[in-house]
Scaffold this active site. Structure first.
Site, PDB file in Angstrom:
ATOM      1  CE  LYS A   1      79.624  31.386  81.330  1.00  0.00           C
ATOM      2  NZ  LYS A   1      78.697  32.162  80.844  1.00  0.00           N
TER       3      LYS A   1
ATOM      4  CB  SER B   1      77.063  30.778  77.572  1.00  0.00           C
ATOM      5  OG  SER B   1      77.255  31.901  78.624  1.00  0.00           O
TER       6      SER B   1
ATOM      7  CB  SER C   1      74.670  33.351  79.732  1.00  0.00           C
ATOM      8  OG  SER C   1      74.865  33.093  78.340  1.00  0.00           O
TER       9      SER C   1
END
Ligand code: GLN
Length: 478
Positions: free
Chosen positions: A68, A143, A167
């Protein structure tokens, strides 16, 4: 090699060891898939032509992994999907990245996310939304949506995400993959761009529990660079890949099965419960009465911490700078131009609840309620080993559907945020599909540092079901 997408990462690593193919071939295979399929998904922010790696070894040696875009990789761009960091290069490795390298993994690129990890759909990204591989008109959750979509479409065997209020788990649920949030303190936060420091955890997104346990073995280590890192002996998580779950007690919190839960989600979760019942798991109805305050508590605490953590992005130290006639207006203009709307909203919320006169009424109150939420779990865990809930109240919604309604977006995390507030471990894994063929996830919440129980239950579930083997049609195109 087309077959690689049907294998677990662990199996591919074994084939590399046996000499069936080498790691360069595996890297090229996945790199080509990303080049071919990602233009319609946009799950990657950056794809590395050459892997970021070093000499190292583990059961996963030689496999590509995506990270990420809020976890530092030395010498590589780290943007948190924000304009304010669009030109920033990481000057050191996050501890988790360091561990990936030591395990012989090959970092293949960075994945899309909501700006600074604020969101539940990956629509709040300066690169635009990632699309759901099961239906490209729909969101991937957030997210860590880029990581979840990339794994679901088999563009990589697995990826790292971060979870502050859901997330990792919520996008895993919306994309049909396994997303694990370890207990707070188990994975070092050093080098993870801070959102809510008392809530953030890095964790793995995989297609199955074998890879999940192996990846946890890689990234869970005490770290003296993170003062909240737990100083304990980390077990070998692969020892929990056992099919025997008879006698375990699972709690079903009545507050999580109340109104707001989509009936198709409930149906799939109920079916998962029946499977566990067949395996002689005992189910007990429990109550977590403070649940109704969880969303409000989370948004006060997370935004307060975020507003403080984001003060460092002032146009001086990092990234984007908007020249102005005074220092004060340089700060203001850089932040005005560099931050997206959701980031501004969080900074307003957090600054307000921390300001003199409101601190006691909001922030301090939220801390007290957080304690009550934790107490509910402590009490429940005297009766049960693990808690089972839906992961998300709905399946993937349409892109744009909730962007104008922040409150309805915030409710996407209603089932996931309490585990962060209480510092517990939790995992989401696929348990069915809606009639529109969208994946549904079920969540298990465990006691602090009892990752083992979640792995055992998840593994034994995947042993007799094949939802985790389903691949979105788009990802099968050759
Ligand atoms: N969706 C939640 C939020 O917007 C959680 C995000 C996260 O876990 N990083 O804050």
């Amino acid at each position: 090699m087309e077959d690689l997408i049907n294998l677990t990462g662990f199996e591919i690593a074994q084939d590399i060891k046996k000499g069936q193919f080498n790691q360069e071939q595996v890297y090229t295979f996945f790199k080509d898939r990303i080049k071919r399929l990602d233009p319609s998904l946009k799950s990657f922010v950056e794809l590395y032509q050459e892997p970021v790696c070093s000499e190292g070894s583990s059961a996963l040696k030689g496999l590509p992994i995506a990270v990420k875009d809020n976890i530092c990789i030395k010498g590589k761009k780290i943007t948190c999907a924000s304009k304010i960091l669009s030109s920033h290069t990481a000057v050191y490795d996050a501890s988790s990245v360091n561990l990936l390298k030591k395990a012989g993994l090959n970092i293949i690129g960075t994945t899309n996310m909501d700006e600074f990890a604020f969101g539940s759909s990956t629509e709040n990204s300066c690169y635009g939304p990632t699309k759901n591989p099961w239906d490209t008109t729909r969101v991937v959750g957030g997210s860590s949506g880029g990581s979840a979509a990339a794994v679901a479409a088999r563009l990589v065997p697995f990826a790292l995400g971060s979870d502050t209020g859901g997330s990792i788990r919520q996008p895993a649920s919306l994309c049909g993959v396994v997303g694990f949030k370890p207990t707070y303190g188990l994975v070092s936060r050093y080098g993870l761009v801070a959102f809510g420091s008392s809530l953030d955890q890095i964790g793995p997104i995989t297609t199955n529990f074998i890879d999940c346990a192996n990846l946890l073995n890689v990234i869970c280590r005490p770290d003296n660079k993170d003062s909240t890192s737990a100083d304990l002996e980390v077990p070998d998580f692969t020892k929990s890949l056992q099919n025997n779950v008879a006698g375990l007690k699972i709690g079903l919190p009545k507050e999580y099965f109340a109104e707001g839960l989509n009936p198709e989600i409930k149906e799939a979760v109920d079916a998962a419960i029946s499977i566990f019942k067949k395996k002689k798991v005992k189910f007990i109805e429990i109550s977590l009465p403070a649940t109704e305050y969880a969303v409000a508590t989370y948004y006060i605490i997370a935004s307060s911490e975020a507003s403080s953590n984001l003060q460092r992005f002032d146009g001086i130290k990092y990234g984007l700078r908007t020249p102005a006639s005074s220092l004060r207006s340089l700060y203001a203009k850089s932040r005005q131009n560099g931050f997206g709307d959701e980031v501004k909203r969080r900074v307003f919320l957090g600054t307000y609840s921390l300001s003199s006169g409101y601190y006691e009424a909001y922030y301090l109150k939220a801390l007290k309620v957080r304690r009550l939420i934790k107490k509910d779990f402590d009490k429940a865990f005297t009766e049960v080993d693990v808690i089972l809930t839906p992961t998300s109240p709905t399946a993937a919604f349409r892109i744009g559907e909730k962007t104008q309604e922040p409150l309805s977006m915030y409710l996407s995390d209603i089932y996931t945020i309490s585990a962060n507030l209480a510092g517990l471990c939790a995992v989401s894994f696929p348990c069915g599909f809606t009639r529109d063929n969208l994946p549904v996830g079920v969540q298990l919440i465990g006691k602090e540092f009892d990752e083992a129980a979640l792995i055992r239950l998840g593994f034994s579930y995947q042993n007799c079901t094949d939802f985790h083997k389903k691949i979105p049609p788009l990802a099968m195109k050759s």
